[in-house]
Scaffold this motif. Structure first.
Motif, mmCIF file in Angstrom:
data_model
loop_
_atom_site.group_PDB
_atom_site.id
_atom_site.type_symbol
_atom_site.label_atom_id
_atom_site.label_comp_id
_atom_site.label_asym_id
_atom_site.label_seq_id
_atom_site.Cartn_x
_atom_site.Cartn_y
_atom_site.Cartn_z
ATOM 1 N N PRO A 138 0.869 -1.153 0.127
ATOM 2 C CA PRO A 138 0.134 -0.241 -0.008
ATOM 3 C C PRO A 138 0.848 1.185 0.114
ATOM 4 N N ILE A 139 2.131 1.328 0.673
ATOM 5 C CA ILE A 139 2.798 2.519 0.679
ATOM 6 C C ILE A 139 3.454 2.936 -0.630
ATOM 7 N N MET A 140 3.829 1.684 -1.494
ATOM 8 C CA MET A 140 4.464 2.096 -2.847
ATOM 9 C C MET A 140 3.538 2.511 -3.695
ATOM 10 N N LEU A 141 2.205 1.940 -3.458
ATOM 11 C CA LEU A 141 1.388 2.168 -4.455
ATOM 12 C C LEU A 141 0.737 3.669 -4.216
ATOM 13 N N ARG A 142 0.699 3.900 -3.001
ATOM 14 C CA ARG A 142 0.256 5.213 -2.519
ATOM 15 C C ARG A 142 1.185 6.424 -3.163
ATOM 16 N N TYR A 143 2.754 6.236 -3.122
ATOM 17 C CA TYR A 143 3.580 7.173 -3.595
ATOM 18 C C TYR A 143 3.845 7.087 -5.046
ATOM 19 N N GLY A 144 3.146 6.131 -5.843
ATOM 20 C CA GLY A 144 3.423 6.245 -7.253
ATOM 21 C C GLY A 144 4.482 5.089 -7.833
ATOM 22 N N TYR A 145 4.940 4.025 -6.985
ATOM 23 C CA TYR A 145 5.620 3.179 -7.498
ATOM 24 C C TYR A 145 5.165 2.359 -8.795
ATOM 25 N N SER A 146 5.954 1.738 -9.507
ATOM 26 C CA SER A 146 5.539 0.822 -10.547
ATOM 27 C C SER A 146 4.872 -0.443 -9.868
ATOM 28 N N ARG A 147 3.780 -0.901 -10.313
ATOM 29 C CA ARG A 147 3.321 -2.146 -9.959
ATOM 30 C C ARG A 147 4.173 -3.292 -10.083
ATOM 31 N N ILE A 148 4.743 -3.236 -11.186
ATOM 32 C CA ILE A 148 5.790 -4.454 -11.463
ATOM 33 C C ILE A 148 6.994 -4.351 -10.647
ATOM 34 N N LEU A 149 7.633 -3.351 -10.536
ATOM 35 C CA LEU A 149 8.767 -3.164 -9.541
ATOM 36 C C LEU A 149 8.192 -3.619 -8.035
ATOM 37 N N ALA A 150 7.370 -3.016 -7.500
ATOM 38 C CA ALA A 150 6.772 -3.183 -6.182
ATOM 39 C C ALA A 150 6.534 -4.565 -6.001
ATOM 40 N N THR A 461 14.570 -19.540 -6.377
ATOM 41 C CA THR A 461 14.152 -19.260 -7.943
ATOM 42 C C THR A 461 12.897 -19.979 -8.314
ATOM 43 N N SER A 462 12.320 -21.168 -8.005
ATOM 44 C CA SER A 462 11.329 -21.699 -8.313
ATOM 45 C C SER A 462 10.137 -21.100 -7.612
ATOM 46 N N PHE A 463 10.135 -20.647 -6.383
ATOM 47 C CA PHE A 463 8.922 -19.841 -5.682
ATOM 48 C C PHE A 463 8.697 -18.878 -6.465
ATOM 49 N N LEU A 464 9.289 -18.146 -7.386
ATOM 50 C CA LEU A 464 9.096 -16.691 -8.054
ATOM 51 C C LEU A 464 8.390 -17.308 -9.380
ATOM 52 N N THR A 465 8.619 -18.455 -9.966
ATOM 53 C CA THR A 465 8.275 -18.734 -11.545
ATOM 54 C C THR A 465 6.789 -18.814 -11.760
ATOM 55 N N PRO A 466 6.358 -18.014 -12.559
ATOM 56 C CA PRO A 466 4.953 -18.115 -12.915
ATOM 57 C C PRO A 466 4.733 -19.518 -14.029
ATOM 58 N N PRO A 467 3.477 -20.199 -13.845
ATOM 59 C CA PRO A 467 2.434 -19.568 -13.094
ATOM 60 C C PRO A 467 1.943 -20.257 -11.698
ATOM 61 N N GLU A 500 0.483 -8.344 -13.746
ATOM 62 C CA GLU A 500 1.401 -7.447 -12.914
ATOM 63 C C GLU A 500 2.263 -8.252 -11.873
ATOM 64 N N ILE A 501 1.491 -9.072 -11.261
ATOM 65 C CA ILE A 501 2.721 -9.573 -10.215
ATOM 66 C C ILE A 501 3.526 -10.791 -10.844
ATOM 67 N N TYR A 502 2.767 -11.192 -12.008
ATOM 68 C CA TYR A 502 3.848 -12.344 -12.931
ATOM 69 C C TYR A 502 4.915 -11.569 -13.501
ATOM 70 N N LYS A 503 4.737 -10.472 -14.109
ATOM 71 C CA LYS A 503 5.656 -9.687 -14.718
ATOM 72 C C LYS A 503 6.734 -8.913 -13.898
ATOM 73 N N GLY A 504 6.088 -8.535 -12.624
ATOM 74 C CA GLY A 504 7.190 -8.300 -11.302
ATOM 75 C C GLY A 504 8.297 -9.445 -11.316
ATOM 76 N N SER A 505 7.897 -10.557 -11.094
ATOM 77 C CA SER A 505 9.054 -11.441 -10.807
ATOM 78 C C SER A 505 9.895 -11.901 -11.809
#
Length: 596
Positions: A138-150, A461-467, A500-505
């Protein structure tokens, strides 16, 4: 014909039966045990195993219950839950965010650093990702962070719990690899720090290249200010420099002092020196802040005091736990017990320790410990039948034709674990897959500590891999799906999509794969600080014995004895025991061991 088919394909059918049970949704622990018992009975009926085979199984299971190493799991779990539920994550993120907030990308850097601290205290991916998702997103979204990076920073920081000591993964891997937990902790320490540094470097580059993706906190969001309006960063910098000087000074005398105090002949390991130096530096910061607050000298800013009182206690606890393990003063189990007590003390100091917190921590600890124990018992039953059917030989044959030797084997193993990590939990991988790979790795001469750290990094590494990455699901469960109104700014903020969560990983997966490649290419990153054990070849043993021969009495000359004493040349009685040549016996023993 059916009997012949079952006999010749027993091990592949064993794995097939396990896969079928797992696909039905049957609990993993019971699927393992049922497969092992069912195929064990089938093997007895086919004449592959003796009928008394399973009489040894109760002793094997009883040995699991007596395994002291596994006691470290509930201790470290309890420690992490107490620290997490007592509000440590919120305090850490708020404080570290204030330190780096004025910088572009500062909140994302704070997320990575706090994630590393949570990894060293909770040791569980789910707890770290959910905590950071609820607090920092919520803090990063509040101040305009990219959702992919956050979202990428949150999920990646949460998976650090796989590789940074005292990790539950490393405890389980040490047990399955047959190696010391302390050695695996020491081997994973530097790679874990390097991965954190790689994450931060990536965020800094993004903040420079794409500044709109990672804006700095606005002035109204910086809550710790001096009466004259200063932020207090200069005072914090001076405190850091003083503590760094103390740590560096101790690192120069640590080896001589500890060698004399502990009366050991080996020099101190590098990780031991680092941990003890950081511990003394943290204690120095805490002592100076306490003196400043008690005497009201005003030498430190509000920010410096806040950082010290929030950051130092958990850091000191972590350093003391790891330091006593690396020094050999405490076993990992004893270190975990000390950490659990220390966590309760910290929660008590903050006046957040109550019966509800204790009950919740004990309940979660009992659940996780029971979960691990049942999976271990099930995997033991499965491996019992697997080993009786010479399954390890079958696994070795699978890797016979893999090109590239050790590197080819490691690439195939990493690919296998990478794929499995998308579908099953790391406990299942550690208890099912790793025991099958260990005999092959040992036969190839692979260092088991190095092998274990590679596996831990790969699981991360595997904990981040989509899907199917678990960390992605954990964040999805707490990230806002729909648009909402921010409680601080009153602005309408769009929800976070799964895409967006998948792209961020993706970027952080690449960084983790780079780290796995670095560890494979440079084993010294893992093994460089481990205690070296002197090994001797047969030739070295013979040279050592021959060099000692000069101090021994010369062997008698039979011919000379026979000339001086006629009786000496006579054959010994038939019942007289033959003389044993120690050198010849040693040669024969070495030759036999080499042949075996």
């Amino acid at each position: 014909m059916l009997v012949t088919f079952l006999t010749q394909n027993f091990v592949p059918l064993l794995f097939g039966g396990l896969l079928v049970l797992l696909m039905t949704g049957f609990p993993v622990a019971f699927a393992l045990a049922a497969t092992g018992l069912g195929f064990g009975w089938l093997g007895i009926e086919l004449g592959l195993f003796p009928s008394v085979l399973f009489q040894a199984l109760p002793l094997r299971i009883f040995g699991i219950m007596q395994n002291d190493t596994l006691l470290a799991i509930p201790f470290f779990t309890f420690m992490g839950i107490i620290l997490q539920k007592s509000g440590m994550a919120e305090d850490l993120l708020e404080t570290v965010g204030q330190i780096f907030g004025p910088l572009r990308g500062g909140v994302a850097i704070a997320v990575i650093l706090v994630g590393a601290l949570l990894a060293a205290t909770t040791g569980v991916v789910a707890a770290a990702v959910i905590s950071m998702g609820l607090i920092s997103l919520p803090i990063m979204l509040r101040y305009g962070y990219s959702r992919i990076l956050a979202t990428g920073a949150i999920t990646a920081s949460g998976t650090l719990a796989q590789a940074i000591p005292p990790s539950l993964v490393l405890i389980v891997l040490a047990d399955q690899l047959g190696r010391s937990v302390g050695d695996l902790y020491a081997g994973a320490l530097i790679p874990g720090f390097m991965l954190v540094g790689l994450y931060i470097l990536f965020i800094v580059i993004v903040a420079i290249v794409l500044p709109k993706w990672a804006p700095a906190l606005p002035p109204e969001a910086r809550i710790y200010r001096e009466p004259n309006g200063n932020s207090g960063h200069k005072s914090l910098l001076v405190l850091v420099l003083v503590c760094a000087a103390v740590g560096i000074a101790w690192s120069r005398v640590h080896d001589s002092l500890m060698t004399q105090w502990l009366e050991r002949s080996m020099p101190s390991a590098g990780d031991e020196i680092v941990i003890m130096s950081l511990t003394l530096a943290s204690l120095t910061a805490l002592a100076l802040s306490l003196i400043n607050r008690i005497t009201r000298l005003g030498m430190l800013s509000r920010l410096a005091e806040q950082v010290t009182f929030v950051l130092m206690p958990p850091l000191i606890l972590i350093f003391l736990v790891l330091g006593t393990i690396f020094l050999g003063i405490a076993t990992p189990t004893e270190g975990g017990a000390m950490g659990a007590v220390g966590a309760m003390v910290l929660a008590m100091i903050k006046k957040r320790l109550d019966w509800k917190l204790m009950q919740e921590a004990m309940d979660n600890t009992a659940r996780l410990a029971s979960f691990v124990l049942f999976i271990l018992i099930g995997s033991t039953v499965f491996s019992f039948t697997f080993n009786a059917a010479d399954g390890h030989i079958w696994v070795e044959h699978l890797f016979d034709k893999v090109p590239g030797g050790v590197i080819g084997f490691l690439l195939v193993v990493n690919l296998l674990i990478f794929i499995l990590g998308m579908f099953i939990d790391f406990f299942e991988i550690a208890f099912i897959v790793v025991p099958l790979l260990v005999p092959v790795a040992e036969k190839m001469g692979i260092d088991m500590i190095w092998f274990g750290v590679i596996i831990a990094m790969n699981l991360q590494t595997s904990f981040l891999t989509p899907p199917f990455g678990f960390a992605l699901f954990y964040l999805r469960s707490v990230a806002p799906r729909k648009d909402y109104k921010d409680r601080v700014t009153g602005a309408n903020i769009r929800g976070v999509t799964t895409t967006e969560i998948y792209k961020g990983s993706i970027a952080f997966i690449i960084l983790q794969l780079i780290m796995v490649g670095v560890i494979m290419a440079y084993p010294g990153v893992v093994t460089g600080n481990l205690d070296k054990v002197e090994t001797m070849s047969e030739e070295d043993v013979m040279l050592r014995l021959n060099s000692m021969g000069g101090d021994l009495a010369p062997a008698p000359d039979p011919a000379a004895d026979a000339a001086s004493d006629p009786a000496a040349g006579m054959a010994p009685p038939a019942d007289a025991p033959a003389e044993v040549d120690p050198l010849k016996a040693l040669q024969e023993s070495l030759a036999g061991e080499k042949k075996n």
